[in-house]
Design a protein around this motif. Structure first.
Motif, PDB file in Angstrom:
ATOM      1  N   SER A  51      39.003 -30.868  -7.245  1.00  0.00           N
ATOM      2  CA  SER A  51      38.711 -29.896  -8.296  1.00  0.00           C
ATOM      3  C   SER A  51      37.253 -29.452  -8.251  1.00  0.00           C
ATOM      4  O   SER A  51      36.943 -28.284  -8.468  1.00  0.00           O
ATOM      5  N   PHE A  52      36.351 -30.398  -7.961  1.00  0.00           N
ATOM      6  CA  PHE A  52      34.927 -30.076  -7.897  1.00  0.00           C
ATOM      7  C   PHE A  52      34.656 -29.092  -6.761  1.00  0.00           C
ATOM      8  O   PHE A  52      33.965 -28.077  -6.950  1.00  0.00           O
ATOM      9  N   ALA A  53      35.204 -29.374  -5.582  1.00  0.00           N
ATOM     10  CA  ALA A  53      34.999 -28.485  -4.439  1.00  0.00           C
ATOM     11  C   ALA A  53      35.610 -27.107  -4.705  1.00  0.00           C
ATOM     12  O   ALA A  53      35.031 -26.068  -4.357  1.00  0.00           O
ATOM     13  N   PHE A  54      36.784 -27.103  -5.342  1.00  0.00           N
ATOM     14  CA  PHE A  54      37.458 -25.837  -5.659  1.00  0.00           C
ATOM     15  C   PHE A  54      36.661 -25.038  -6.688  1.00  0.00           C
ATOM     16  O   PHE A  54      36.541 -23.813  -6.583  1.00  0.00           O
ATOM     17  N   SER A  55      36.099 -25.752  -7.681  1.00  0.00           N
ATOM     18  CA  SER A  55      35.381 -25.059  -8.755  1.00  0.00           C
ATOM     19  C   SER A  55      34.105 -24.391  -8.253  1.00  0.00           C
ATOM     20  O   SER A  55      33.693 -23.357  -8.777  1.00  0.00           O
ATOM     21  N   GLY A 333      28.533 -22.067 -11.241  1.00  0.00           N
ATOM     22  CA  GLY A 333      27.095 -22.231 -11.055  1.00  0.00           C
ATOM     23  C   GLY A 333      26.634 -23.642 -11.376  1.00  0.00           C
ATOM     24  O   GLY A 333      25.782 -24.209 -10.674  1.00  0.00           O
ATOM     25  N   ALA A 334      27.194 -24.223 -12.431  1.00  0.00           N
ATOM     26  CA  ALA A 334      26.827 -25.591 -12.803  1.00  0.00           C
ATOM     27  C   ALA A 334      27.244 -26.582 -11.713  1.00  0.00           C
ATOM     28  O   ALA A 334      26.489 -27.488 -11.349  1.00  0.00           O
ATOM     29  N   ALA A 335      28.454 -26.396 -11.199  1.00  0.00           N
ATOM     30  CA  ALA A 335      28.943 -27.285 -10.140  1.00  0.00           C
ATOM     31  C   ALA A 335      28.087 -27.158  -8.885  1.00  0.00           C
ATOM     32  O   ALA A 335      27.770 -28.154  -8.230  1.00  0.00           O
ATOM     33  N   GLN A 336      27.701 -25.929  -8.557  1.00  0.00           N
ATOM     34  CA  GLN A 336      26.871 -25.710  -7.366  1.00  0.00           C
ATOM     35  C   GLN A 336      25.478 -26.307  -7.559  1.00  0.00           C
ATOM     36  O   GLN A 336      24.880 -26.824  -6.606  1.00  0.00           O
TER      37      GLN A 336
END
Length: 509
Positions: A51-55, A333-336
């Motif tokens: 999910s993190f990579a997808f987000s 943006g937050a995940a990146q």
């Protein structure tokens, strides 16, 4: 966790807890074998890693941000096939990266891969080049995502006020700084549903005012400043290449992931396939919803996709779905920012950045690299000054793709040359297919990197030039001089920060 000792204390221990503890101990032992002590909590499960990579790729928001690349460079053909073709080639890059992430699950990621796969004499230089390229791409990607998030907000304001309020570049830059600051706070301490809703609404509600099937898939329009149609069409590849970045995040959070050797490669492959497929379906729906490309390109809104939704859904409908897309882009943006901060932390841990002693510090309360987070936010804010040019997104997108894909390809190139016999396969391995898959990946990225240095049009001005060459060359000159004058004397690549053997680590845990 010692099962027997817990039972002697009278505490209830489930089989699942014992299994989880065993997995984490095995992960920490593998990390110790790679040369690092465990400093993060392993809080990411396999599903959460996917999910993190997808987000990070945020398909619905990324497609909405970059629609202009396809519209300008080929119209309907640029949108539909300018997306499909690059996605096929990116899969070769993702497969090669997944194999390395499975073999070496560490937050150091790509530059660690390069160091271990290069000839021993050149390992430090290979690591240095890969690390600086990756950090350049990571930071400019944070800026690019948050800049388009700011543009989405300005688009919503323009529609909400019926065009009475069109924010200036200065106001947009202010929004960018506010978004970056909020991400810094979030990182120190809903994507698929929105995409499906957008696809359905564009297909259903555009009935009676849509392009024919023939036009949606085959109508080519050259609205760029280039005379050659073939070259124009290839410039449309910028959109999917920018969207399909950041999936290396699964490797960068490997030290925070349980069963990382299996979870990281799975996350890379699934996120790329999912993003490529959903993005293509979304663009096909968008192509049907655009009877006139020239009308969409003539909009006063900062992002043409906003005009597409406005035409199909009306003001209220557009603002409703656009608000969901803004949220998606904000989360992306937050995940990146999290991903980029882990890269900075890992590179600083090996003393490869100016001021490394500050950027590699872990906050003892949050157990996160807070200083590295604010390094990313600060440099992203500086890159955001490009927002005052007419080609801000082109420059930021090209810079992030060039930086990231150079760092992706360096270890892949080494994997199929000097490192053929050096890679110790993890649970996911390409076997005899590693060399042909890697060769295709390297060839594709070599072409893309050269292409992305070109300006949007055949003639250009200071306001319309592609400033990616300025960003990339600035980093190249700085990192090259640093290497020649200093780093080559002391930088040795990834530095072990643990003396214990894997067996000792197991005993201590």
């Amino acid at each position: 966790m010692d099962y027997k000792s817990e039972k002697e204390k009278g505490q209830s221990v489930t089989v699942e807890q014992v299994d989880d503890a065993s997995i984490i101990r095995a992960d920490d032992a593998k990390l110790a074998e790679l040369g690092y002590k465990s400093e993060f909590r392993r809080e990411f499960s396999r599903l959460e890693t996917v999910s993190f990579a997808f987000s990070i790729m945020g398909v619905v928001a990324s497609v909405s941000s970059t629609l202009s690349f396809g519209l300008v460079n080929g119209g309907h053909v640029g949108m539909v096939f300018g997306w499909f073709i690059p996605c096929c080639f990116v899969m070769f890059v993702a497969l090669s990266m997944a194999e390395m992430a499975s073999s070496m699950p560490t937050s150091a990621g790509l530059y660690y891969f390069s160091a271990k796969l290069a000839p021993e004499k050149y390992a430090p230089l290979a690591s240095w080049i890969t690390g600086w390229a990756n950090i350049t791409g990571q930071v400019t990607l944070v800026c690019g995502i948050d800049f388009t998030c700011a543009q989405m907000i300005t688009t919503a304001i323009a529609v909400g006020t019926d065009g009475a309020m069109i924010l200036s570049p200065g106001a947009t830059f202010g929004l960018l700084l506010a978004i970056l600051f909020s991400h810094g706070v979030v990182c120190s301490a809903a994507t698929m549903g929105t995409c499906i809703a957008a696809i359905v609404s564009l297909l259903v509600l555009s009935d009676g005012n849509r392009a024919s099937t023939s036009d949606a898939f085959t109508l080519f329009e050259n609205n760029s400043g280039w005379h050659n149609n073939g070259w124009t069409f290839m410039l449309a590849f910028t959109a999917p290449m920018w969207t399909l970045t950041g999936y290396d995040s699964a490797a960068h959070i490997a030290e925070e992931t349980a069963n990382a050797a299996r979870a990281a490669p799975l996350a890379i492959i699934v996120s790329v396939i999912g993003t490529a497929t959903l993005g293509w379906l979304f663009l096909i729906a968008t192509s049907f919803a655009i009877p006139s490309v020239s009308d969409i390109l003539s909009t006063d809104l900062p992002l043409p996709m906003g005009q597409v939704f406005l035409n199909v859904l009306g003001k209220r409908g557009m603002l409703a779905i656009w608000s969901l897309i803004i949220v998606t882009q904000y989360v992306t943006g937050a995940a990146q920012a999290v991903d980029a901060s882990r890269v900075v932390f890992a590179f600083a841990r090996d003393n490869a950045l100016p001021g490394s002693r500050y950027w590699k510090k872990m906050n003892r309360y949050t157990q996160t690299p807070v200083n590295a987070v604010w390094f990313v936010i600060g440099v992203s804010a500086i890159c955001g000054v490009l927002g005052f040019s007419d080609t801000a997104l082109t420059s930021l997108a090209a810079s992030s793709v060039i930086g990231l894909y150079t760092s992706y390809t360096a270890p892949i190139f080494l994997r199929i040359t000097s490192g053929r016999d050096k890679l110790v396969p993890g649970p996911f391995s390409l076997g005899r297919w590693a060399v042909p898959i890697g060769a295709i990946a390297v060839s594709w990225v070599s072409f893309i990197v050269v292409m992305l240095f070109f300006p949007p049009g055949q003639t250009t001005t200071p306001q319309e030039m592609n400033y990616s060459v300025v960003i990339i060359m600035a980093v190249f000159i700085f990192s090259s001089l640093s290497w020649i004058l200093s780093a080559r004397k002391w930088f040795r690549g990834p530095v072990r920060n643990i003396d214990d053997s894997p067996e000792m680590s197991l005993k201590e845990n």
